[in-house]
Design an enzyme around this catalytic site. Structure first.
Site, PDB file in Angstrom:
ATOM      1  N   SER A  12     -72.083  46.030  95.938  1.00  0.00           N
ATOM      2  CA  SER A  12     -73.228  46.141  95.043  1.00  0.00           C
ATOM      3  C   SER A  12     -73.366  44.829  94.287  1.00  0.00           C
ATOM      4  O   SER A  12     -72.399  44.043  94.210  1.00  0.00           O
ATOM      5  CB  SER A  12     -73.001  47.281  94.046  1.00  0.00           C
ATOM      6  OG  SER A  12     -73.939  47.255  92.983  1.00  0.00           O
TER       7      SER A  12
ATOM      8  N   TYR B 201     -67.626  51.792  87.952  1.00  0.00           N
ATOM      9  CA  TYR B 201     -68.401  51.414  89.133  1.00  0.00           C
ATOM     10  C   TYR B 201     -68.275  49.917  89.400  1.00  0.00           C
ATOM     11  O   TYR B 201     -68.045  49.486  90.545  1.00  0.00           O
ATOM     12  CB  TYR B 201     -69.860  51.796  88.914  1.00  0.00           C
ATOM     13  CG  TYR B 201     -70.752  51.586  90.113  1.00  0.00           C
ATOM     14  CD1 TYR B 201     -70.767  52.502  91.156  1.00  0.00           C
ATOM     15  CD2 TYR B 201     -71.592  50.473  90.183  1.00  0.00           C
ATOM     16  CE1 TYR B 201     -71.588  52.313  92.258  1.00  0.00           C
ATOM     17  CE2 TYR B 201     -72.423  50.282  91.281  1.00  0.00           C
ATOM     18  CZ  TYR B 201     -72.422  51.208  92.320  1.00  0.00           C
ATOM     19  OH  TYR B 201     -73.239  51.000  93.404  1.00  0.00           O
TER      20      TYR B 201
END
Length: 256
Positions: A143, A156
């Site tokens: 990401s 995350y």
């Protein structure tokens, strides 16, 4: 003839979003596809979509954080198709949007278990099988949160930075043995995960587009299909000199 005719590809988190789009793209390029997800209905639906378009697909329900589920997925893939040539380790969760000092331990542990431990376990199982085949290509879904920080998303962010690190290490260790390993780093992509992050971040006051479109220099968020194009290309021989890369696909997000 597609880019991956005769190849066997595996996709985790294939019930929706990027995983589904990637599975469909693999199939459209001639690969036989093995799918995994904890969402059995969604996974079955993806497999049915591939078959309806003339492709060959196998769905195996499983949790990538569970070593026995990962081993079963690879074993069933090989039992059905005879080999494993390509893999996309896509399964992931966003967790709660909370400042670091307030993050529940169970949230941190679950996000790391799925997003990082899951990729580690999949890499181990995939590499072991690909060594038997004589090589292969793997793409891990990281990401832009694996390249920069995001307030409220410490677990995350940590997990996706870890994915990028695992990718580099796997590439260094196995490239001379015929296995290429890369990661891609999507920005905002039109998925249920992004909708959840937007809702948590704004308390539902802004739509996903209202929050995320202005953050991307290109002026919009991306689509799962755009991400799938990169994944499948990286698994093809057209990307034969690319390994160990952490590639943004983000509409210019991290260029700012």
């Amino acid at each position: 003839m597609g880019m991956l005719s005769g190849k066997v590809a595996m996709v985790t988190g294939a019930a929706a979003g990027i995983g589904r789009a990637t599975a469909l793209k693999f199939a459209s390029e001639g690969a036989r596809v093995s799918l995994s997800d904890i969402d059995e209905d969604g996974g079955d639906a993806t497999a049915s979509m591939i078959r309806e378009r003339g492709g060959d697909a196998l769905f195996v329900k499983g949790d990538v954080a569970d070593p026995s589920d990962v081993a079963e997925l690879v074993a069933k893939t090989v039992a059905r198709f005879g080999r494993l040539d390509c893999a996309c380790n896509n399964a992931g969760i966003e967790g709660k949007v909370v400042p670091l000092a307030e993050q529940p331990l169970e949230n941190f542990e679950r996000v790391i278990a799925v997003n990082l431990r899951g990729v580690f376990l999949c890499l181990q199982a995939e590499i072991r099988q690909m060594l038997k085949n004589g090589g292969g290509a793997i793409v891990n879904l990281a990401s832009v949160a694996g390249l920069i920080g995001f307030p409220g998303l410490a677990p995350y962010v940590a997990s996706k930075h870890g994915v990028n690190g695992l990718t580099k290490n796997a590439a260094l260790e196995y490239s001379k043995l015929g296995i290429r390993v890369n990661s891609i780093c999507p920005g905002g992509i039109d998925t249920r995960m992004l909708d959840s992050l937007a809702a948590q971040s704004t308390g539902g006051k802004l739509t996903t587009g209202e929050l995320m479109n202005p953050l991307h220099p290109i002026g919009r968020i991306g689509t799962p299909e755009e991400v799938a194009e990169l994944v499948v290309w990286l698994c093809s021989d057209r990307a034969s000199f690319i390994t160990g890369a952490n590639i943004p696909i983000d509409g210019g997000f991290v260029a700012q």
